[in-house]
Design an enzyme around this catalytic site. Structure first.
Site, PDB file in Angstrom:
ATOM      1  N   LEU A 143       0.746  -1.212   0.199  1.00 53.73           N
ATOM      2  CA  LEU A 143      -0.031   0.053  -0.188  1.00 53.73           C
ATOM      3  C   LEU A 143       0.856   1.266   0.036  1.00 53.73           C
ATOM      4  CD1 LEU A 143      -2.296  -2.076   1.051  1.00 53.73           C
ATOM      5  CD2 LEU A 143      -3.216  -0.067   2.272  1.00 53.73           C
ATOM      6  N   SER A 144       1.997   1.120   0.530  1.00 51.20           N
ATOM      7  CA  SER A 144       2.915   2.479   0.658  1.00 51.20           C
ATOM      8  C   SER A 144       3.339   2.944  -0.639  1.00 51.20           C
ATOM      9  CB  SER A 144       4.060   1.891   1.586  1.00 51.20           C
ATOM     10  OG  SER A 144       5.212   2.848   1.360  1.00 51.20           O
ATOM     11  N   PRO A 145       3.117   4.238  -0.989  1.00 53.40           N
ATOM     12  CA  PRO A 145       3.915   4.782  -2.016  1.00 53.40           C
ATOM     13  C   PRO A 145       5.327   4.672  -2.075  1.00 53.40           C
ATOM     14  CG  PRO A 145       2.163   6.088  -1.372  1.00 53.40           C
ATOM     15  CD  PRO A 145       2.310   5.083  -0.308  1.00 53.40           C
TER      16      PRO A 145
END
Length: 313
Positions: free
Chosen positions: A108-110
């Site tokens: 989920l982390s950019p």
């Protein structure tokens, strides 16, 4: 490699880890047990690298073996008409086999996705460890020993540990890149790339972190005015940077990789108005058509959007 093949190799590593608690396989004396097993283990390490954090005894034993003259001289040759499995490595290939890159991540982390894109571009062999933030795995003592900031992405390269997506990406390019295309060496172009990276850290990422956290972690039912203000400000600035083909000019660089993972996430929680930000919209569309984007950014980005929307009122 199939799941069952990976499972067999992991099982072999787990058993061998228990045998490798002393200097050599049979104790404190180097024996034929080490010779026969290291030829096989080193070959397994070629096709599925040994994770040093998970198999520390095995990794240390293999390293001891690899430093022996007999290993260097004989394990690189194929012995004809024997049942022994031998390593087919010469010096350069052996150096690669001893490289143990591990990335701790959350898709989920950019910032994590930007590192995944760099890894894909460089075609690096990397082992991945997922850290479930929803379950608080980043706060475990085990993970905090690796990264006291308990953030992802976190990279380990043998005994070298590094946090922060920009630092990791630049390190990987500098150490393993075949050229400087992603991170140009020409001073002015590099300065522009660096500026875009700082822009990502100082403007883009705080906007997605603030907006996402309001809904997913703090129980908000819609984006607040100040969250929207941060996002629109980010869009306005990026619109001005996106007047050329890529963010730093006509060359695709790490600036595009790092910024697009964040911008695409912002687009998931507050869609870009094509009429208002035509350059930004066109740049994001160009990025989204890259195989690199589709493979490494799209899945996690869609998951972020779904998670965010599921929490809205």
């Amino acid at each position: 490699m199939t799941d069952d093949a990976v499972e067999k190799i992991k099982s072999a590593y787990e058993f061998t880890e228990q045998f490798a608690t002393k200097s050599w396989f049979a104790g404190e004396q180097f024996t034929i047990a080490d010779i026969c097993c290291v030829a096989t283990i080193s070959s397994l390490n070629e096709i599925y690298p040994i994770y040093a954090q998970k198999y520390p005894h095995l990794y240390a034993w293999l390293k001891r073996c690899s430093e022996l003259d007999i290993y260097k001289k004989k394990n690189a040759s194929v012995v004809a008409n024997t049942g022994l499995v031998c390593s087919r490595l010469f010096y350069e290939a052996q150096k690669v086999s001893n490289m143990v890159l591990t990335l701790y991540k959350l898709d989920l982390s950019p910032p994590v996705r930007s590192v995944l894109m760099v890894i894909e571009h460089l075609n690096l062999p990397v082992q991945f460890v997922d850290v479930n933030f929803m379950k608080g795995e980043q706060l475990t003592n085990e993970f905090k020993k690796i990264n006291p900031q308990h953030t992802v992405p976190t990279l380990t390269d043998d005994d070298f540990i590094l946090g922060d997506s920009h630092a990791i990406s630049v390190y990987l390019i500098n150490k393993y890149g075949k050229d400087d295309s992603l991170y140009p060496s020409e001073p002015k172009l590099r300065a522009i790339v660096d500026q875009r990276l700082h822009f990502d850290s100082g403007i883009l990422f705080p906007a997605i972190k603030y907006g996402f956290a309001q809904i997913v972690f703090k129980g908000g039912k819609k984006l607040t005015d100040d969250a929207i203000e941060k996002i629109t400000s980010a869009y306005e600035f990026t619109e001005q940077f996106a007047t050329k083909t890529w963010l730093a000019g006509e060359q695709f660089t790490i600036a595009d990789i790092c910024c697009v993972t964040t911008i695409s996430s912002l687009n998931e929680i507050y869609p870009i108005d094509v009429q208002k930000y035509p350059h930004l919209y066109a740049w994001l569309k160009r990025c989204s058509e890259l195989d690199l984007y589709k493979k490494c950014n799209d899945p996690g980005n869609k998951e972020l959007g779904e998670t965010f929307r599921s929490k809205l009122g």
